[in-house]
Design an enzyme around this catalytic site. Structure first.
Site, PDB file in Angstrom:
ATOM      1  N   SER A  14       0.842  -1.065   0.152  1.00 36.31           N
ATOM      2  CA  SER A  14       0.118  -0.111  -0.093  1.00 36.31           C
ATOM      3  C   SER A  14       0.953   1.374   0.041  1.00 36.31           C
ATOM      4  O   SER A  14       0.427   2.143   0.529  1.00 36.31           O
ATOM      5  CB  SER A  14      -1.105  -0.002   1.204  1.00 36.31           C
ATOM      6  OG  SER A  14      -1.869  -1.119   1.353  1.00 36.31           O
ATOM      7  N   ASP A  71      -6.703  -0.266  -9.159  1.00 35.80           N
ATOM      8  CA  ASP A  71      -5.559   0.625  -9.761  1.00 35.80           C
ATOM      9  C   ASP A  71      -5.836   0.976 -11.202  1.00 35.80           C
ATOM     10  O   ASP A  71      -5.103   2.239 -11.646  1.00 35.80           O
ATOM     11  CB  ASP A  71      -3.980   0.116  -9.932  1.00 35.80           C
ATOM     12  CG  ASP A  71      -3.375  -0.067  -8.324  1.00 35.80           C
ATOM     13  OD1 ASP A  71      -3.856   1.051  -7.812  1.00 35.80           O
ATOM     14  OD2 ASP A  71      -2.651  -0.789  -8.014  1.00 35.80           O
ATOM     15  N   ILE A 147       6.131 -14.733  -1.814  1.00 38.94           N
ATOM     16  CA  ILE A 147       6.182 -15.914  -2.485  1.00 38.94           C
ATOM     17  C   ILE A 147       5.406 -15.956  -3.906  1.00 38.94           C
ATOM     18  O   ILE A 147       5.958 -16.396  -5.068  1.00 38.94           O
ATOM     19  CB  ILE A 147       6.252 -17.078  -1.820  1.00 38.94           C
ATOM     20  CG1 ILE A 147       6.507 -18.557  -2.572  1.00 38.94           C
ATOM     21  CG2 ILE A 147       4.492 -17.454  -1.391  1.00 38.94           C
ATOM     22  CD1 ILE A 147       6.672 -19.621  -1.842  1.00 38.94           C
ATOM     23  N   LYS A 186      15.428   6.358   8.134  1.00 39.14           N
ATOM     24  CA  LYS A 186      16.115   5.195   7.901  1.00 39.14           C
ATOM     25  C   LYS A 186      16.222   4.538   6.485  1.00 39.14           C
ATOM     26  O   LYS A 186      15.396   4.170   5.925  1.00 39.14           O
ATOM     27  CB  LYS A 186      15.685   4.195   8.981  1.00 39.14           C
ATOM     28  CG  LYS A 186      16.031   4.578  10.669  1.00 39.14           C
ATOM     29  CD  LYS A 186      17.385   4.601  10.743  1.00 39.14           C
ATOM     30  CE  LYS A 186      17.731   5.107  12.167  1.00 39.14           C
ATOM     31  NZ  LYS A 186      19.031   5.158  12.430  1.00 39.14           N
ATOM     32  N   ALA A 353     -24.017  -2.065  -3.942  1.00 37.01           N
ATOM     33  CA  ALA A 353     -23.177  -3.096  -2.868  1.00 37.01           C
ATOM     34  C   ALA A 353     -24.307  -4.439  -3.137  1.00 37.01           C
ATOM     35  O   ALA A 353     -25.005  -4.485  -4.256  1.00 37.01           O
ATOM     36  CB  ALA A 353     -23.939  -2.756  -1.639  1.00 37.01           C
ATOM     37  N   CYS A 380     -26.777   2.099  -8.761  1.00 31.96           N
ATOM     38  CA  CYS A 380     -26.983   0.391  -8.723  1.00 31.96           C
ATOM     39  C   CYS A 380     -27.747  -0.021  -7.701  1.00 31.96           C
ATOM     40  O   CYS A 380     -28.995   0.408  -8.125  1.00 31.96           O
ATOM     41  CB  CYS A 380     -25.505  -0.104  -8.737  1.00 31.96           C
ATOM     42  SG  CYS A 380     -25.407  -1.889  -9.259  1.00 31.96           S
ATOM     43  N   GLU A 404     -33.328 -10.869  -4.026  1.00 31.74           N
ATOM     44  CA  GLU A 404     -31.665 -11.030  -3.524  1.00 31.74           C
ATOM     45  C   GLU A 404     -31.744 -11.082  -2.182  1.00 31.74           C
ATOM     46  O   GLU A 404     -31.224 -11.779  -1.543  1.00 31.74           O
ATOM     47  CB  GLU A 404     -30.917 -10.021  -4.162  1.00 31.74           C
ATOM     48  CG  GLU A 404     -29.476 -10.205  -3.351  1.00 31.74           C
ATOM     49  CD  GLU A 404     -28.794  -8.821  -3.746  1.00 31.74           C
ATOM     50  OE1 GLU A 404     -27.553  -9.228  -3.939  1.00 31.74           O
ATOM     51  OE2 GLU A 404     -29.293  -7.848  -4.405  1.00 31.74           O
ATOM     52  N   HIS A 514     -22.629   2.634 -13.049  1.00 32.23           N
ATOM     53  CA  HIS A 514     -21.871   3.133 -12.220  1.00 32.23           C
ATOM     54  C   HIS A 514     -21.163   4.461 -12.892  1.00 32.23           C
ATOM     55  O   HIS A 514     -19.940   4.255 -13.443  1.00 32.23           O
ATOM     56  CB  HIS A 514     -20.654   2.154 -11.866  1.00 32.23           C
ATOM     57  CG  HIS A 514     -21.196   0.955 -10.908  1.00 32.23           C
ATOM     58  ND1 HIS A 514     -21.150   1.260  -9.386  1.00 32.23           N
ATOM     59  CD2 HIS A 514     -21.871   0.095 -11.287  1.00 32.23           C
ATOM     60  CE1 HIS A 514     -21.593   0.194  -8.997  1.00 32.23           C
ATOM     61  NE2 HIS A 514     -22.044  -0.726  -9.871  1.00 32.23           N
ATOM     62  N   GLU A 516     -19.442   6.760 -11.593  1.00 30.78           N
ATOM     63  CA  GLU A 516     -18.254   7.073 -10.978  1.00 30.78           C
ATOM     64  C   GLU A 516     -16.775   6.486 -11.811  1.00 30.78           C
ATOM     65  O   GLU A 516     -15.786   6.863 -11.958  1.00 30.78           O
ATOM     66  CB  GLU A 516     -17.969   6.651  -9.606  1.00 30.78           C
ATOM     67  CG  GLU A 516     -18.070   5.102  -9.397  1.00 30.78           C
ATOM     68  CD  GLU A 516     -19.148   4.366  -9.298  1.00 30.78           C
ATOM     69  OE1 GLU A 516     -19.548   3.221  -8.698  1.00 30.78           O
ATOM     70  OE2 GLU A 516     -20.337   4.848  -9.832  1.00 30.78           O
TER      71      GLU A 516
END
Length: 542
Positions: A14, A71, A147, A186, A353, A380, A404, A514, A516
């Site tokens: 992050s 991202d 890993i 550091k 949601a 939505c 739902e 959506h 946004e």
């Protein structure tokens, strides 16, 4: 010929590799270069579509219907270019592709291994379809030493030798922590991170060092010496007030110049930073502020609403105001009166949601917005609940709900079993898999002539991105319209409701898509610009 920039991260997660990659792409773009951004995620999920928002954050949906890492939203907002399904890959998708090839016999009986088969698949993803671009920026998810990331790091190590000279560079984003007890920044964590990277054959060309205060020249020289990079290639990445301050800050630190130098590009094109200078000026010269309530389900992790937060900020910029967000967990309103929380806000937003948790609290917030004439935007799930709210409280439809949540005689919202995509009928069974089975990507909608939303867009046919499995039941359309609700947007075939509004409300709009996901700092989405404009008007009344 495309050149490749690989962005890795060390010390902690992050740190902002996505912002760093998007910023560097924007800086190269400002110099006239054509850029492409790609994200490689080491997790075993095929995509993040079925992952919990608390685990992954937002799922960013592209025009072609890919469910991708958040991202990619930063990539689009910083460069203005739309991403697609080929700009994000996961270990799960890579392994799925390999296993499908193995089952078909494509490997001709060979033993399928991480090297060369997995690494070859990664390299194929990285290098395919890049003919039209000057720079390909690839962000490697996770942290050096994980890993899960080893096959990706091995693949980009191999590419350094396989591609022509000066075609590949590595940018390593790291952290320089400040220890308050001794009053020092550091370098040791960065040294060890670079050592780990070098142990697998990758030597970073540029160090991008996150810090919360300026890095002394002595410490830069120390990093240069022990990490084997030029002193000028140790770039400090200080904390900024907003992410849109980052491009100008990195440019002043010389990041883009150092990248071009590493590729041996000389002379370098002069950058045109006008629009970034303009955006940073406007961000820091706002003329007022408003407060909106976001009544959500995942408010404990703001990354779950990353694009929404940015789109709200873009709407604020368009209106020269700072937008303060009051985050409210929807379940709270199932126990307490929403009035004490909402009476002082200037707008209410209910975002998307899944699932029943918090739904009743959101319905309470929607009722408050409708009755008190507070500007409301439902996205939505928010639009679906607005339809349930009017069905219950105005139409008085008994047991109005969503299939739902429960079995109900009056499913105002129901499961979509079929829909059109590019004139092809797509179907889904109720008992089918969850992953990749929603209505995903860009779909057209027809807006009602003269409606509020059509005036906001300035057109009646729009193309917006969707991500939903349930839809408002069109069988209840007439009954709800008799109660004053206007279905102001429909799918072109007239089957799926896309937008709703009230004629007697100053600003009440719900949309199934959506918006946004398509908002940009330089081109705010019209719905958010208009919504924030309405909250500014509301602020004068409260």
């Amino acid at each position: 010929m495309a050149r490749y920039i690989f962005i890795t991260g060390g010390v902690v997660s992050s740190l902002g590799k996505g912002i760093a990659a998007a910023t560097l792409a924007a800086l190269l773009q400002a110099r006239g270069y054509r850029v492409r951004l790609r994200k490689l995620d080491p997790y075993l999920n095929v995509d993040p579509g079925t992952m919990s928002p608390y685990q992954h954050g937002e799922v960013f949906v592209t025009d072609d219907g890919a469910e991708t890492d958040l991202d990619l939203g930063h990539y689009e907002r910083f460069t203005g270019h739309s991403a697609n399904s080929q700009d994000n890959i996961t270990t799960g998708r890579i392994y799925r592709n390999i296993i499908e090839r193995e089952r078909r016999g494509d490997y001709l009986g060979a033993t399928v291994q991480v090297i060369p088969h997995v690494t070859d698949e990664i390299k194929r993803f990285i290098t395919t379809g890049n003919e039209e671009f000057d720079f390909i920026l690839c962000e490697i998810g996770g942290t050096v030493g994980d890993i899960e990331a080893m096959p990706f790091l091995e693949a980009i190590r191999q590419l350094h030798n396989e591609l022509p000279r000066q075609s590949v560079i590595y940018v390593h984003l790291t952290l320089m922590p400040y220890i308050s007890s001794v009053g020092e920044l550091k370098t040791k964590p960065t040294q060890h991170s670079v050592k780990e990277l070098q142990s697998i054959g990758i030597s970073p060309d540029i160090l991008l060092v996150r810090a919360d205060r300026p890095i002394p020249e002595t410490e830069r020289c120390k990093l240069s010496l022990f990490c084997n990079v030029r002193p000028s290639a140790v770039i400090q990445a200080l904390n900024m007030p907003t992410i849109y301050d980052v491009p100008m800050a990195y440019h002043k630190e010389g990041l883009d110049s150092e990248v071009l130098c590493a590729f041996g590009i000389d002379p370098t094109p002069k950058p045109k930073m006008d629009r970034w200078e303009d955006i940073t000026y406007r961000i820091h010269h706002l003329e007022g502020e408003v407060t909106i309530a976001v009544v959500g389900k995942y408010t404990g992790l703001k990354d779950a609403y990353k694009s929404l937060i940015e789109a709200i900020a873009h709407g604020g910029l368009a209106n020269k105001v700072k937008v303060n967000i009051e985050w409210i967990e929807a379940e709270l309103f199932e126990k307490e009166d929403p009035a004490s929380y909402l009476q002082k806000v200037h707008g209410i937003l209910v975002p998307g949601a899944f699932g029943a948790r918090g739904a009743e609290g959101k319905i309470q917030a929607i009722q408050f917005a409708r009755e008190r004439k507070v500007p409301f935007l439902g996205i939505c799930f928010g639009m679906q609940l607005a339809c349930i709210e009017v069905a219950r409280n105005i139409a008085k439809i008994e047991n109005a709900s969503s299939s739902e949540f429960c079995e109900t005689k009056n499913p105002i919202v129901g499961l979509m079993t079929e829909w059109l995509k590019e004139d092809v009928l797509e179907k889904r069974a109720k008992c089918g898999n969850l992953g990749g089975t929603m209505r995903l990507g860009a779909f057209a909608a027809e807006l009602k002539e003269g409606s509020h939303i059509a005036k906001i867009y300035g057109m009646t046919r729009i193309l917006e991105r969707h991500r939903h499995r349930y839809e408002v039941n069109v069988d209840y359309k007439d009954k709800l319209e008799q109660c004053g609700l206007i279905f102001s947007g429909m799918s072109p075939d007239g089957v799926l409701p896309e937008a709703i509004e009230y004629a007697d409300h100053p600003w009440f709009i719900g949309v199934q898509y959506h918006p946004e996901l398509k908002s940009r700092p330089f081109d705010p989405h019209p719905l958010f610009s208009s919504f924030i404009e309405a909250t500014v008007e509301q602020s004068r009344l409260v």
